[in-house]
Design an enzyme around this catalytic site. Structure first.
Site, PDB file in Angstrom:
ATOM      1  N   HIS A 152      12.047 -19.376  21.311  1.00 37.88           N
ATOM      2  CA  HIS A 152      13.035 -19.936  20.385  1.00 37.88           C
ATOM      3  C   HIS A 152      12.886 -21.461  20.341  1.00 37.88           C
ATOM      4  O   HIS A 152      12.775 -22.095  21.387  1.00 37.88           O
ATOM      5  CB  HIS A 152      14.448 -19.579  20.830  1.00 37.88           C
ATOM      6  CG  HIS A 152      15.509 -20.204  19.977  1.00 37.88           C
ATOM      7  ND1 HIS A 152      15.801 -19.727  18.713  1.00 37.88           N
ATOM      8  CD2 HIS A 152      16.310 -21.281  20.184  1.00 37.88           C
ATOM      9  CE1 HIS A 152      16.757 -20.487  18.193  1.00 37.88           C
ATOM     10  NE2 HIS A 152      17.092 -21.438  19.064  1.00 37.88           N
ATOM     11  N   GLY A 187      -7.017  -9.511 -13.015  1.00 39.33           N
ATOM     12  CA  GLY A 187      -6.808  -8.845 -11.737  1.00 39.33           C
ATOM     13  C   GLY A 187      -5.858  -9.613 -10.846  1.00 39.33           C
ATOM     14  O   GLY A 187      -6.063 -10.805 -10.583  1.00 39.33           O
ATOM     15  N   ARG A 226     -14.715  -4.891  -5.964  1.00 30.56           N
ATOM     16  CA  ARG A 226     -16.076  -5.124  -5.531  1.00 30.56           C
ATOM     17  C   ARG A 226     -16.818  -3.794  -5.413  1.00 30.56           C
ATOM     18  O   ARG A 226     -16.185  -2.735  -5.249  1.00 30.56           O
ATOM     19  CB  ARG A 226     -16.101  -5.873  -4.195  1.00 30.56           C
ATOM     20  CG  ARG A 226     -15.423  -7.234  -4.275  1.00 30.56           C
ATOM     21  CD  ARG A 226     -15.517  -7.994  -2.962  1.00 30.56           C
ATOM     22  NE  ARG A 226     -16.888  -8.348  -2.623  1.00 30.56           N
ATOM     23  CZ  ARG A 226     -17.532  -9.386  -3.135  1.00 30.56           C
ATOM     24  NH1 ARG A 226     -16.951 -10.181  -4.026  1.00 30.56           N
ATOM     25  NH2 ARG A 226     -18.780  -9.655  -2.763  1.00 30.56           N
ATOM     26  N   GLY A 281      -5.114  -8.898  -7.652  1.00 34.21           N
ATOM     27  CA  GLY A 281      -5.318  -8.551  -6.264  1.00 34.21           C
ATOM     28  C   GLY A 281      -5.462  -9.783  -5.396  1.00 34.21           C
ATOM     29  O   GLY A 281      -5.065 -10.896  -5.781  1.00 34.21           O
ATOM     30  N   ALA A 294     -13.271  -8.146   6.068  1.00 27.92           N
ATOM     31  CA  ALA A 294     -14.222  -8.691   7.030  1.00 27.92           C
ATOM     32  C   ALA A 294     -13.937  -8.183   8.435  1.00 27.92           C
ATOM     33  O   ALA A 294     -14.864  -7.825   9.183  1.00 27.92           O
ATOM     34  CB  ALA A 294     -14.184 -10.217   6.999  1.00 27.92           C
ATOM     35  N   ASP A 322     -18.440  -3.281   3.985  1.00 30.32           N
ATOM     36  CA  ASP A 322     -18.154  -3.036   2.571  1.00 30.32           C
ATOM     37  C   ASP A 322     -19.068  -1.998   1.950  1.00 30.32           C
ATOM     38  O   ASP A 322     -18.745  -1.437   0.892  1.00 30.32           O
ATOM     39  CB  ASP A 322     -18.303  -4.335   1.769  1.00 30.32           C
ATOM     40  CG  ASP A 322     -17.173  -5.317   2.004  1.00 30.32           C
ATOM     41  OD1 ASP A 322     -16.330  -5.058   2.881  1.00 30.32           O
ATOM     42  OD2 ASP A 322     -17.134  -6.345   1.310  1.00 30.32           O
TER      43      ASP A 322
END
Length: 475
Positions: A454, A190, A282, A192, A330, A322
């Site tokens: 800057h 994976g 997940r 990710g 989160a 989730d």
């Protein structure tokens, strides 16, 4: 007799503890339940994020980046390091200390806001008059009654079929954070966020890392221009990628882990590694919640079904983070936690899914908000885009980190900012300006006309906004 509360929050992760605190601030009597334990068996609130996710991974990323800089980049600054060595136990110990500080901070906030904390797993037992009965299973079992229930039970790492996590050789994000010895060869399934971050940590510390990805391309959710730049940078650093992979068998033995797979051309291949990190997404954590006891509706993925306001099918039962639809982030859970607490109080909680930022904390960092260029093309929406490279930014040159660019995408007619995509130094911090701008429906010209310090990396965002209309200041 059960203890009674206005609001009971099941889960003490980012969504849960934030929801509990906001509800307490609004005058409610609040309880929060969380079952995470530290090494001594004590409470460790903070959920996956604090214990085995965001916080410890960032600690390891920072430590490993220091190590790589000392070994490869300090000399450019005239700083000569002799006898460089790695004390992995101390490095991991620092990570654990950072985690504990966050755990303790949450417990302090509970106490400060007069939130009653219960250390244990929470589950429904039945609907009661004017609320719900919640059982706390742990060292000190208890029964609670709440008028409003907020479910914030988070998610679990998805296992690869036929290769369950043993956290010794086949690792989830949890095991990937506590490898006791730097592996010579590390495999990652994976590409990710978790795969890239953990792969980056162990590569910097000396592992040879190969990443296997089922999708045909790299970071498909990211703007294509950014994804190409990222793959080029990570490959230059030493990460090896295989795309279009189909894993057929995983075997763990005394000598390591063997992964059999077919490549994009359909040819049989094999990868032998010391450790294998599996990061293929997940799944919502509703195990043990006893949803059926009260008729709480779940979808086919096991996620709790909610409406736009995070209301479930049950009166006064809410779910966030989730364990519901939407990105597993989160900060998304935190926003939903605050919004739900305010809705319970009769206020108008607000979560704008279109302005939730995404970040990958690799080096270079990757951050974005809003629409990608490929998404706008698919929608057929007219747009204009502009970008500016960090190679032309004075602050980036001084940092010695000029990889990447800032890219603005705006509506062709109205100039409203539709998306901002950044790859480069401190992208995770720079993206916030874009989030604020998009939340207030700013145009690219608005950013171009704001004075930026800057020299600063933020000047690259100003230049990218200017480039949308083919203008430039060239600091």
């Amino acid at each position: 007799m059960s203890q009674e509360f206005d609001v009971i929050v099941i889960g003490g992760g980012p969504g849960g503890y934030i929801a509990a605190i906001r509800a307490a601030q609004l005058g409610f009597k609040v309880a929060c339940l969380d079952e995470w334990k530290n090494a001594k068996g004590g409470p460790a609130p903070g959920g996956t994020c604090t214990n085995v996710g965001c916080i410890p991974s960032k600690a390891l990323l920072q430590s490993s980046e220091h190590y790589e800089h000392a070994g490869k980049h300090f000399a450019e600054h005239g700083i000569n390091v002799e006898g460089l060595s790695l004390d992995l136990a101390k490095l991991l110990g620092r990570k654990d200390t950072v985690v504990k500080q966050n755990n303790d901070g949450i417990l302090y906030l509970f106490k400060k806001n007069k939130i009653t904390f219960f250390h244990g797993r929470g589950s429904f037992t039945k609907a009661a008059d004017g609320g719900y009965e919640i059982e706390v299973a742990g060292d000190k079992p208890d029964t609670l009654k709440g008028k409003h229930i907020i479910i914030a039970t988070g998610s679990n790492a998805r296992q690869l079929p036929g290769a369950p996590f043993d956290e010794t050789q086949i690792l989830s994000n949890d095991g990937a954070l506590r490898v006791g010895e730097v592996p010579s060869r590390l495999g990652v399934v994976g590409s990710g966020v978790i795969g890239l971050e953990m792969g980056s940590v162990w590569r910097r510390l000396g592992a040879e890392v190969t990443i296997l990805e089922a999708l045909p391309g790299f970071l498909s959710a990211v703007d294509e221009q950014v994804a190409k730049e990222a793959q080029k940078a990570f490959t230059k650093q030493g990460l090896k990628f295989q795309f279009g992979v189909k894993i057929t068998e995983v075997k763990a033995g005394k000598k390591g882990v063997s992964v059999a797979y077919t490549d994009a051309a359909g040819a049989a291949q094999k990868l032998d590694v010391d450790k294998l990190i599996v990061s293929i997404g997940r799944v919502p954590n509703t195990n043990g919640l006893n949803a059926e006891a009260v008729g709480l509706k779940l979808d086919e993925r096991g996620a709790i079904v909610v409406d736009d306001d995070c209301k479930t099918n049950l009166p006064n039962v809410w779910a966030i983070g989730d364990v519901v639809r939407g990105p597993m982030l989160a900060h998304k859970a935190e926003e939903e936690g605050v919004a739900v607490a305010e809705r319970i109080a009769g206020q108008h909680g607000h979560v704008n899914f279109n302005t939730i930022p995404w970040v990958i904390y690799t080096s270079p960092e990757i951050a974005w908000v809003g629409k990608t260029e490929q998404a706008l093309k698919a929608e057929g929406r007219p747009y204009k885009a502009g970008s500016f490279p960090f190679a032309a930014n004075g602050r980036a040159r001084a940092l010695g980190d000029t990889t990447g660019f800032v890219k603005f995408i705006a509506d062709e007619k109205t100039d409203e900012i539709l998306g901002v995509h950044i790859i480069g130094p401190q992208a995770s911090e720079l993206i916030s300006e874009a989030v604020v701008a998009m939340e207030f429906k700013a145009s690219a010209e608005d950013i171009a006309r704001i004075c930026h310090a800057h020299p600063s990396l933020s000047e690259a965002t100003k230049e990218a906004a200017l480039a949308v209309d083919k203008r430039t200041l060239n600091f």
